[in-house]
Design a protein around this motif. Structure first.
Motif, PDB file in Angstrom:
ATOM      1  N   ASP A   1      33.802 -17.652  40.317  1.00  0.00           N
ATOM      2  CA  ASP A   1      33.737 -18.655  41.371  1.00  0.00           C
ATOM      3  C   ASP A   1      34.723 -19.756  40.972  1.00  0.00           C
ATOM      4  OD1 ASP A   1      32.502 -20.367  39.515  1.00  0.00           O
ATOM      5  OD2 ASP A   1      30.486 -19.960  40.251  1.00  0.00           O
ATOM      6  N   PRO A   2      34.832 -20.828  41.718  1.00  0.00           N
ATOM      7  CA  PRO A   2      35.852 -21.830  41.384  1.00  0.00           C
ATOM      8  C   PRO A   2      35.735 -22.434  39.989  1.00  0.00           C
ATOM      9  CG  PRO A   2      35.111 -22.136  43.643  1.00  0.00           C
ATOM     10  CD  PRO A   2      34.214 -21.095  43.036  1.00  0.00           C
ATOM     11  N   GLU A   3      34.546 -22.393  39.377  1.00  0.00           N
ATOM     12  CA  GLU A   3      34.361 -23.053  38.086  1.00  0.00           C
ATOM     13  C   GLU A   3      34.002 -22.119  36.939  1.00  0.00           C
ATOM     14  OE1 GLU A   3      31.446 -26.065  38.659  1.00  0.00           O
ATOM     15  OE2 GLU A   3      32.736 -27.309  39.928  1.00  0.00           O
ATOM     16  N   HIS A   4      33.673 -20.846  37.242  1.00  0.00           N
ATOM     17  CA  HIS A   4      33.156 -19.971  36.195  1.00  0.00           C
ATOM     18  C   HIS A   4      33.696 -18.548  36.316  1.00  0.00           C
ATOM     19  CE1 HIS A   4      29.960 -22.976  37.150  1.00  0.00           C
ATOM     20  NE2 HIS A   4      29.944 -23.119  35.836  1.00  0.00           N
ATOM     21  N   HIS A   5      33.711 -17.867  35.178  1.00  0.00           N
ATOM     22  CA  HIS A   5      33.747 -16.412  35.124  1.00  0.00           C
ATOM     23  C   HIS A   5      32.377 -15.942  34.634  1.00  0.00           C
ATOM     24  CE1 HIS A   5      38.295 -16.675  34.885  1.00  0.00           C
ATOM     25  NE2 HIS A   5      38.108 -15.751  35.807  1.00  0.00           N
ATOM     26  N   TYR A   6      31.969 -14.753  35.074  1.00  0.00           N
ATOM     27  CA  TYR A   6      30.683 -14.200  34.658  1.00  0.00           C
ATOM     28  C   TYR A   6      30.891 -12.772  34.159  1.00  0.00           C
ATOM     29  CZ  TYR A   6      28.877 -17.830  37.861  1.00  0.00           C
ATOM     30  OH  TYR A   6      28.620 -19.008  38.525  1.00  0.00           O
ATOM     31  N   LEU A   7      30.465 -12.507  32.936  1.00  0.00           N
ATOM     32  CA  LEU A   7      30.372 -11.134  32.455  1.00  0.00           C
ATOM     33  C   LEU A   7      28.982 -10.624  32.804  1.00  0.00           C
ATOM     34  CD1 LEU A   7      31.964 -11.028  28.882  1.00  0.00           C
ATOM     35  CD2 LEU A   7      32.790  -9.886  30.942  1.00  0.00           C
ATOM     36  N   VAL A   8      28.917  -9.522  33.538  1.00  0.00           N
ATOM     37  CA  VAL A   8      27.631  -9.037  34.034  1.00  0.00           C
ATOM     38  C   VAL A   8      27.416  -7.585  33.624  1.00  0.00           C
ATOM     39  CG1 VAL A   8      26.174  -8.672  36.059  1.00  0.00           C
ATOM     40  CG2 VAL A   8      27.806 -10.575  36.022  1.00  0.00           C
ATOM     41  N   GLU A   9      26.255  -7.329  33.068  1.00  0.00           N
ATOM     42  CA  GLU A   9      25.826  -5.967  32.775  1.00  0.00           C
ATOM     43  C   GLU A   9      24.647  -5.647  33.686  1.00  0.00           C
ATOM     44  OE1 GLU A   9      26.048  -2.262  30.744  1.00  0.00           O
ATOM     45  OE2 GLU A   9      27.434  -3.945  31.005  1.00  0.00           O
ATOM     46  N   VAL A  10      24.741  -4.524  34.416  1.00  0.00           N
ATOM     47  CA  VAL A  10      23.705  -4.109  35.362  1.00  0.00           C
ATOM     48  C   VAL A  10      22.935  -2.936  34.765  1.00  0.00           C
ATOM     49  CG1 VAL A  10      23.241  -3.226  37.684  1.00  0.00           C
ATOM     50  CG2 VAL A  10      25.097  -4.881  37.316  1.00  0.00           C
ATOM     51  N   LYS A  11      21.606  -3.021  34.811  1.00  0.00           N
ATOM     52  CA  LYS A  11      20.756  -1.971  34.257  1.00  0.00           C
ATOM     53  C   LYS A  11      19.890  -1.359  35.356  1.00  0.00           C
ATOM     54  CE  LYS A  11      22.040  -2.714  29.975  1.00  0.00           C
ATOM     55  NZ  LYS A  11      22.960  -1.754  29.311  1.00  0.00           N
TER      56      LYS A  11
ATOM     57  N   THR B   1      40.456 -22.802  32.746  1.00  0.00           N
ATOM     58  CA  THR B   1      39.521 -23.931  32.813  1.00  0.00           C
ATOM     59  C   THR B   1      38.134 -23.480  33.254  1.00  0.00           C
ATOM     60  OG1 THR B   1      40.159 -24.397  35.104  1.00  0.00           O
ATOM     61  CG2 THR B   1      41.385 -25.538  33.352  1.00  0.00           C
ATOM     62  N   LYS B   2      37.980 -22.194  33.536  1.00  0.00           N
ATOM     63  CA  LYS B   2      36.695 -21.679  33.996  1.00  0.00           C
ATOM     64  C   LYS B   2      35.823 -21.283  32.807  1.00  0.00           C
ATOM     65  CE  LYS B   2      38.365 -19.850  38.421  1.00  0.00           C
ATOM     66  NZ  LYS B   2      38.379 -18.679  39.330  1.00  0.00           N
ATOM     67  N   ARG B   3      34.632 -21.814  32.763  1.00  0.00           N
ATOM     68  CA  ARG B   3      33.703 -21.476  31.688  1.00  0.00           C
ATOM     69  C   ARG B   3      33.219 -20.038  31.845  1.00  0.00           C
ATOM     70  NH1 ARG B   3      27.777 -24.206  30.550  1.00  0.00           N
ATOM     71  NH2 ARG B   3      27.178 -22.799  28.850  1.00  0.00           N
ATOM     72  N   LEU B   4      33.124 -19.326  30.727  1.00  0.00           N
ATOM     73  CA  LEU B   4      32.667 -17.938  30.737  1.00  0.00           C
ATOM     74  C   LEU B   4      31.161 -17.891  30.517  1.00  0.00           C
ATOM     75  CD1 LEU B   4      33.369 -14.922  30.848  1.00  0.00           C
ATOM     76  CD2 LEU B   4      33.750 -15.003  28.369  1.00  0.00           C
ATOM     77  N   LEU B   5      30.451 -17.306  31.479  1.00  0.00           N
ATOM     78  CA  LEU B   5      28.997 -17.162  31.418  1.00  0.00           C
ATOM     79  C   LEU B   5      28.623 -15.685  31.309  1.00  0.00           C
ATOM     80  CD1 LEU B   5      28.031 -19.702  34.233  1.00  0.00           C
ATOM     81  CD2 LEU B   5      28.248 -20.132  31.780  1.00  0.00           C
ATOM     82  N   ALA B   6      27.363 -15.424  30.987  1.00  0.00           N
ATOM     83  CA  ALA B   6      26.901 -14.051  30.789  1.00  0.00           C
ATOM     84  C   ALA B   6      25.624 -13.807  31.580  1.00  0.00           C
ATOM     85  CB  ALA B   6      26.652 -13.785  29.305  1.00  0.00           C
ATOM     86  N   ALA B   7      25.480 -12.580  32.090  1.00  0.00           N
ATOM     87  CA  ALA B   7      24.292 -12.243  32.873  1.00  0.00           C
ATOM     88  C   ALA B   7      23.916 -10.781  32.668  1.00  0.00           C
ATOM     89  CB  ALA B   7      24.530 -12.513  34.356  1.00  0.00           C
ATOM     90  N   ILE B   8      22.616 -10.526  32.686  1.00  0.00           N
ATOM     91  CA  ILE B   8      22.068  -9.172  32.663  1.00  0.00           C
ATOM     92  C   ILE B   8      21.204  -9.018  33.909  1.00  0.00           C
ATOM     93  CG2 ILE B   8      20.674  -7.488  31.402  1.00  0.00           C
ATOM     94  CD1 ILE B   8      21.239  -9.211  28.873  1.00  0.00           C
TER      95      ILE B   8
ATOM     96  N   GLU C   1      26.256  -8.896  22.462  1.00  0.00           N
ATOM     97  CA  GLU C   1      27.579  -9.432  22.770  1.00  0.00           C
ATOM     98  C   GLU C   1      27.502 -10.506  23.856  1.00  0.00           C
ATOM     99  OE1 GLU C   1      29.903  -5.947  23.585  1.00  0.00           O
ATOM    100  OE2 GLU C   1      30.416  -5.667  21.477  1.00  0.00           O
ATOM    101  N   LEU C   2      26.601 -10.331  24.811  1.00  0.00           N
ATOM    102  CA  LEU C   2      26.434 -11.348  25.844  1.00  0.00           C
ATOM    103  C   LEU C   2      25.795 -12.618  25.276  1.00  0.00           C
ATOM    104  CD1 LEU C   2      25.365  -9.119  28.873  1.00  0.00           C
ATOM    105  CD2 LEU C   2      27.564 -10.249  28.502  1.00  0.00           C
ATOM    106  N   ILE C   3      24.939 -12.469  24.284  1.00  0.00           N
ATOM    107  CA  ILE C   3      24.383 -13.647  23.605  1.00  0.00           C
ATOM    108  C   ILE C   3      25.504 -14.454  22.959  1.00  0.00           C
ATOM    109  CG2 ILE C   3      22.975 -14.404  21.648  1.00  0.00           C
ATOM    110  CD1 ILE C   3      21.073 -12.076  22.281  1.00  0.00           C
ATOM    111  N   GLU C   4      26.450 -13.777  22.331  1.00  0.00           N
ATOM    112  CA  GLU C   4      27.578 -14.469  21.701  1.00  0.00           C
ATOM    113  C   GLU C   4      28.431 -15.187  22.739  1.00  0.00           C
ATOM    114  OE1 GLU C   4      28.151 -14.954  18.420  1.00  0.00           O
ATOM    115  OE2 GLU C   4      26.126 -14.092  18.338  1.00  0.00           O
ATOM    116  N   VAL C   5      28.615 -14.561  23.899  1.00  0.00           N
ATOM    117  CA  VAL C   5      29.358 -15.218  24.977  1.00  0.00           C
ATOM    118  C   VAL C   5      28.665 -16.517  25.375  1.00  0.00           C
ATOM    119  CG1 VAL C   5      30.004 -15.044  27.418  1.00  0.00           C
ATOM    120  CG2 VAL C   5      30.413 -13.116  25.874  1.00  0.00           C
ATOM    121  N   ALA C   6      27.339 -16.451  25.533  1.00  0.00           N
ATOM    122  CA  ALA C   6      26.588 -17.639  25.943  1.00  0.00           C
ATOM    123  C   ALA C   6      26.636 -18.733  24.877  1.00  0.00           C
ATOM    124  CB  ALA C   6      25.140 -17.251  26.245  1.00  0.00           C
ATOM    125  N   LYS C   7      26.617 -18.345  23.614  1.00  0.00           N
ATOM    126  CA  LYS C   7      26.633 -19.324  22.524  1.00  0.00           C
ATOM    127  C   LYS C   7      27.972 -20.040  22.411  1.00  0.00           C
ATOM    128  CE  LYS C   7      23.229 -17.266  19.368  1.00  0.00           C
ATOM    129  NZ  LYS C   7      23.058 -16.580  18.052  1.00  0.00           N
TER     130      LYS C   7
END
Length: 250
Positions: A131-141, A183-190, A167-173
């Motif tokens: 989105d305009p402010e973020h990137h999201y790494l997403v894993e779908v289960k 300039t977009k913050r990288l976030l993580a989602a499951i 690995e997603l925990i490390e992204v969040a940390k």
């Protein structure tokens, strides 16, 4: 005699075919009774699904006419009691991508799909969103197991799943960005897609894989967005229909 029945065309442009399950021969091969005859089918899910794939269960198949295939059908759904369950492990990713594009999911409104099968660090994740402010790494289960109203994952030990969560925990940390000049913050989602409509809440399957349960709990409390979406599988259209977001308990 077991009779197959075909109705209107589904998502694949083919009419769904109904049969009755007989036997699972290996992870990806099963046998059904179709029009009174035995037929081999491809099972697109390596999970155990022992409570679903039982002899006599009604199943829905998708015809596949490729000359390079050993089987003529994919087994994509099973009727468990009065509930139809999608067992196609490919379907949650299709559902999620379509739902994001149409802003259906409450946690991902106004977000675009930048890329699927995105490689980051030492793993490949299902989606990169932005989105305009973020990137999201997403894993779908894919979640097919429900007991007494509780949706649970996994139904078999998953070392790959544990690695992805860590690995997603490390992204969040790290609170970092995808690229040094971004300039977009990288976030993580499951995202857990529950492929049936009879669940009331979601929790990790500690009995099957305690390590996954503990690492998912760590992720949940460590800044990774962990969500569970309940869907209804329509065996006629061969689609997952979004219902709601379920509570998560640990």
């Amino acid at each position: 005699m077991c009779q197959a029945k075909s109705e209107r065309k589904g998502r694949h442009g083919l009419k769904p075919v109904y049969a009755y399950f007989l036997q699972r021969l290996n992870k990806f091969l099963g046998k059904v009774k179709l029009d009174g005859r035995e037929a081999f089918v491809f099972i697109p899910n390596p999970g155990r699904m022992e409570e679903l794939l039982i002899e006599g269960a009604e199943v829905v198949l998708i015809p596949k006419n490729s000359p390079n295939r050993k089987t003529r059908f994919d087994l994509v759904g099973v009727k468990h009691g009065s509930t139809w369950v999608s067992i196609d492990s490919r379907m949650p990713n299709r559902f999620f991508e379509d739902a994001v594009k149409h802003s259906i999911l409450p946690d991902f409104k106004g977000v675009d799909v930048a890329k699927s099968e995105f490689r980051f660090a030492s793993s490949r994740f299902d989606f990169l969103l932005e989105d305009p402010e973020h990137h999201y790494l997403v894993e779908v289960k894919s979640c097919t197991l429900v007991r007494d109203g509780v949706a649970m994952f996994p139904d078999a030990p998953t070392t790959r799943g544990v690695r992805h969560v860590r690995e997603l925990i490390e992204v969040a940390k790290n609170h970092g960005t995808l690229k040094p000049n971004s300039t977009k913050r990288l976030l993580a989602a499951i995202v857990f897609v529950i492929q049936r409509d009879d669940a009331e809440y979601f929790m990790p399957n500690y009995e099957m894989h305690p390590e996954f349960g503990e690492v998912l709990k760590e992720a949940y409390h460590g800044g990774v967005k962990v969500v569970a979406y309940r869907t209804r599988f329509d065996p006629q259209s061969l689609r997952l229909i979004y219902l709601d977001q379920l509570p998560i308990k640990f």
